[in-house]
Scaffold this motif. Structure first.
Motif, PDB file in Angstrom:
ATOM      1  N   GLU A 148       0.839  -1.201   0.000  1.00 22.54           N
ATOM      2  CA  GLU A 148       0.000   0.000   0.000  1.00 22.54           C
ATOM      3  C   GLU A 148       0.875   1.252   0.000  1.00 22.54           C
ATOM      4  OE1 GLU A 148      -3.960   1.687   2.277  1.00 22.54           O
ATOM      5  OE2 GLU A 148      -2.485   0.570   3.464  1.00 22.54           O
ATOM      6  N   THR A 149       1.947   1.243   0.771  1.00 22.16           N
ATOM      7  CA  THR A 149       2.884   2.368   0.805  1.00 22.16           C
ATOM      8  C   THR A 149       3.496   2.596  -0.574  1.00 22.16           C
ATOM      9  OG1 THR A 149       3.384   2.000   3.130  1.00 22.16           O
ATOM     10  CG2 THR A 149       5.023   3.224   1.853  1.00 22.16           C
ATOM     11  N   ALA A 150       3.793   1.511  -1.287  1.00 18.56           N
ATOM     12  CA  ALA A 150       4.369   1.606  -2.623  1.00 18.56           C
ATOM     13  C   ALA A 150       3.306   1.885  -3.690  1.00 18.56           C
ATOM     14  CB  ALA A 150       5.104   0.312  -2.957  1.00 18.56           C
ATOM     15  N   GLU A 151       2.049   1.951  -3.276  1.00 22.52           N
ATOM     16  CA  GLU A 151       0.899   2.230  -4.149  1.00 22.52           C
ATOM     17  C   GLU A 151       0.634   1.128  -5.170  1.00 22.52           C
ATOM     18  OE1 GLU A 151       1.435   6.203  -5.654  1.00 22.52           O
ATOM     19  OE2 GLU A 151       1.065   7.087  -3.683  1.00 22.52           O
ATOM     20  N   TYR A 152       0.927  -0.099  -4.796  1.00 16.65           N
ATOM     21  CA  TYR A 152       0.611  -1.260  -5.630  1.00 16.65           C
ATOM     22  C   TYR A 152      -0.774  -1.804  -5.275  1.00 16.65           C
ATOM     23  CZ  TYR A 152       5.492  -1.848  -7.144  1.00 16.65           C
ATOM     24  OH  TYR A 152       6.735  -1.694  -7.692  1.00 16.65           O
ATOM     25  N   VAL A 153      -1.153  -1.630  -4.008  1.00 12.73           N
ATOM     26  CA  VAL A 153      -2.405  -2.191  -3.493  1.00 12.73           C
ATOM     27  C   VAL A 153      -3.204  -1.089  -2.811  1.00 12.73           C
ATOM     28  CG1 VAL A 153      -3.341  -3.777  -1.740  1.00 12.73           C
ATOM     29  CG2 VAL A 153      -1.446  -4.510  -3.187  1.00 12.73           C
ATOM     30  N   SER A 154      -4.520  -1.120  -3.012  1.00 10.28           N
ATOM     31  CA  SER A 154      -5.393  -0.199  -2.277  1.00 10.28           C
ATOM     32  C   SER A 154      -6.188  -1.012  -1.263  1.00 10.28           C
ATOM     33  CB  SER A 154      -6.326   0.553  -3.224  1.00 10.28           C
ATOM     34  OG  SER A 154      -7.190  -0.345  -3.878  1.00 10.28           O
ATOM     35  N   VAL A 155      -6.508  -0.372  -0.159  1.00  9.72           N
ATOM     36  CA  VAL A 155      -7.230  -1.015   0.937  1.00  9.72           C
ATOM     37  C   VAL A 155      -8.520  -0.244   1.166  1.00  9.72           C
ATOM     38  CG1 VAL A 155      -7.157  -1.641   3.389  1.00  9.72           C
ATOM     39  CG2 VAL A 155      -5.073  -1.782   2.001  1.00  9.72           C
ATOM     40  N   ARG A 156      -9.627  -0.990   1.225  1.00  4.72           N
ATOM     41  CA  ARG A 156     -10.932  -0.369   1.496  1.00  4.72           C
ATOM     42  C   ARG A 156     -11.516  -1.067   2.713  1.00  4.72           C
ATOM     43  NH1 ARG A 156     -16.283  -1.511   0.021  1.00  4.72           N
ATOM     44  NH2 ARG A 156     -15.676  -3.283  -1.267  1.00  4.72           N
ATOM     45  N   LYS A 157     -11.954  -0.262   3.674  1.00  3.02           N
ATOM     46  CA  LYS A 157     -12.551  -0.812   4.890  1.00  3.02           C
ATOM     47  C   LYS A 157     -14.030  -0.461   4.918  1.00  3.02           C
ATOM     48  CE  LYS A 157      -8.324  -0.818   7.546  1.00  3.02           C
ATOM     49  NZ  LYS A 157      -8.163  -2.167   8.049  1.00  3.02           N
ATOM     50  N   GLY A 158     -14.810  -1.371   5.445  1.00  6.99           N
ATOM     51  CA  GLY A 158     -16.240  -1.153   5.535  1.00  6.99           C
ATOM     52  C   GLY A 158     -16.872  -2.200   6.428  1.00  6.99           C
ATOM     53  N   TYR A 159     -18.158  -2.336   6.283  1.00 11.48           N
ATOM     54  CA  TYR A 159     -18.914  -3.285   7.103  1.00 11.48           C
ATOM     55  C   TYR A 159     -19.815  -4.131   6.234  1.00 11.48           C
ATOM     56  CZ  TYR A 159     -17.462  -0.776  11.256  1.00 11.48           C
ATOM     57  OH  TYR A 159     -16.709  -0.222  12.265  1.00 11.48           O
ATOM     58  N   VAL A 160     -19.991  -5.355   6.648  1.00 14.12           N
ATOM     59  CA  VAL A 160     -21.014  -6.242   6.100  1.00 14.12           C
ATOM     60  C   VAL A 160     -21.906  -6.529   7.288  1.00 14.12           C
ATOM     61  CG1 VAL A 160     -21.508  -8.481   5.075  1.00 14.12           C
ATOM     62  CG2 VAL A 160     -19.475  -7.205   4.351  1.00 14.12           C
ATOM     63  N   GLY A 161     -23.073  -5.915   7.277  1.00 15.59           N
ATOM     64  CA  GLY A 161     -23.908  -5.941   8.473  1.00 15.59           C
ATOM     65  C   GLY A 161     -23.195  -5.140   9.549  1.00 15.59           C
ATOM     66  N   LYS A 162     -22.974  -5.751  10.690  1.00 17.14           N
ATOM     67  CA  LYS A 162     -22.251  -5.064  11.774  1.00 17.14           C
ATOM     68  C   LYS A 162     -20.799  -5.527  11.882  1.00 17.14           C
ATOM     69  CE  LYS A 162     -26.285  -4.050  14.539  1.00 17.14           C
ATOM     70  NZ  LYS A 162     -26.833  -3.973  15.874  1.00 17.14           N
ATOM     71  N   ARG A 163     -20.377  -6.366  10.947  1.00 12.35           N
ATOM     72  CA  ARG A 163     -19.020  -6.908  11.011  1.00 12.35           C
ATOM     73  C   ARG A 163     -18.063  -6.101  10.130  1.00 12.35           C
ATOM     74  NH1 ARG A 163     -18.114 -12.577  12.313  1.00 12.35           N
ATOM     75  NH2 ARG A 163     -19.761 -13.109  13.749  1.00 12.35           N
ATOM     76  N   PRO A 164     -16.954  -5.683  10.697  1.00 13.11           N
ATOM     77  CA  PRO A 164     -15.973  -4.941   9.890  1.00 13.11           C
ATOM     78  C   PRO A 164     -15.316  -5.853   8.859  1.00 13.11           C
ATOM     79  CG  PRO A 164     -15.110  -5.337  12.087  1.00 13.11           C
ATOM     80  CD  PRO A 164     -16.524  -5.838  12.081  1.00 13.11           C
ATOM     81  N   ARG A 165     -15.047  -5.297   7.697  1.00  8.02           N
ATOM     82  CA  ARG A 165     -14.378  -6.039   6.619  1.00  8.02           C
ATOM     83  C   ARG A 165     -13.304  -5.162   5.991  1.00  8.02           C
ATOM     84  NH1 ARG A 165     -16.528  -9.986   8.421  1.00  8.02           N
ATOM     85  NH2 ARG A 165     -18.002 -11.333   7.374  1.00  8.02           N
ATOM     86  N   THR A 166     -12.307  -5.814   5.444  1.00  6.83           N
ATOM     87  CA  THR A 166     -11.247  -5.129   4.713  1.00  6.83           C
ATOM     88  C   THR A 166     -11.137  -5.781   3.346  1.00  6.83           C
ATOM     89  OG1 THR A 166     -10.031  -4.658   6.751  1.00  6.83           O
ATOM     90  CG2 THR A 166      -8.789  -4.542   4.699  1.00  6.83           C
ATOM     91  N   TRP A 167     -11.148  -4.955   2.299  1.00  5.87           N
ATOM     92  CA  TRP A 167     -11.003  -5.441   0.941  1.00  5.87           C
ATOM     93  C   TRP A 167      -9.700  -4.911   0.355  1.00  5.87           C
ATOM     94  CZ3 TRP A 167     -15.649  -3.733   2.872  1.00  5.87           C
ATOM     95  CH2 TRP A 167     -16.686  -4.679   2.916  1.00  5.87           C
ATOM     96  N   LEU A 168      -9.046  -5.742  -0.424  1.00  7.64           N
ATOM     97  CA  LEU A 168      -7.779  -5.391  -1.055  1.00  7.64           C
ATOM     98  C   LEU A 168      -7.953  -5.417  -2.567  1.00  7.64           C
ATOM     99  CD1 LEU A 168      -5.580  -7.849   1.045  1.00  7.64           C
ATOM    100  CD2 LEU A 168      -6.098  -5.455   1.562  1.00  7.64           C
ATOM    101  N   ALA A 169      -7.287  -4.488  -3.235  1.00  8.46           N
ATOM    102  CA  ALA A 169      -7.332  -4.448  -4.698  1.00  8.46           C
ATOM    103  C   ALA A 169      -5.973  -4.025  -5.225  1.00  8.46           C
ATOM    104  CB  ALA A 169      -8.408  -3.475  -5.169  1.00  8.46           C
ATOM    105  N   LEU A 170      -5.623  -4.557  -6.366  1.00  8.65           N
ATOM    106  CA  LEU A 170      -4.394  -4.154  -7.039  1.00  8.65           C
ATOM    107  C   LEU A 170      -4.685  -2.856  -7.783  1.00  8.65           C
ATOM    108  CD1 LEU A 170      -1.540  -5.297  -7.421  1.00  8.65           C
ATOM    109  CD2 LEU A 170      -2.356  -6.424  -9.488  1.00  8.65           C
TER     110      LEU A 170
END
Length: 106
Positions: free
Chosen positions: A56-78
């Motif tokens: 993420e620091t090198a800007e190769y991957v982006s991180v998105r945080k959110g919720y599914v219902g009341k549970r926190p989730r983290t999604w990764l994308a190139l």
């Protein structure tokens, strides 16, 4: 042993096998949740977190945080740049393999 000149160089950011495995996995999808990536790459939470932070620091991957219902989730994308850099890295690896094959036939 010297590495032959390939015209393009290997990318030191993704040369490590764990980082390469992560970007290769993400290249096959739009995004993936942290748990899926962790299970697929058979990594611990802490090892994956460190790898993701570096990419993420090198800007190769982006991180998105959110919720599914009341549970926190983290999604990764190139990122687009991450995809471009992975393609260049793979081309450099292919060039090295092609040159080694050609030298072996001589």
């Amino acid at each position: 042993m010297t590495v032959p000149d390939t015209g393009s160089s290997l990318d030191p950011t993704i040369q490590h096998p764990t980082r390469l495995a992560l970007v290769a996995f993400l290249s096959g999808c739009a995004e993936a949740d942290f748990k899926t990536v962790r299970e697929r790459l058979q990594m611990s939470d802490s090892a994956l977190s460190k790898t993701v932070a570096a990419l993420e620091t090198a800007e190769y991957v982006s991180v998105r945080k959110g919720y599914v219902g009341k549970r926190p989730r983290t999604w990764l994308a190139l990122t687009f740049d991450g995809r471009r850099r992975l393609a260049a890295h793979l081309m450099a690896l292919q060039s090295i393999a092609d040159q080694a094959r050609a030298q072996a036939q001589d």
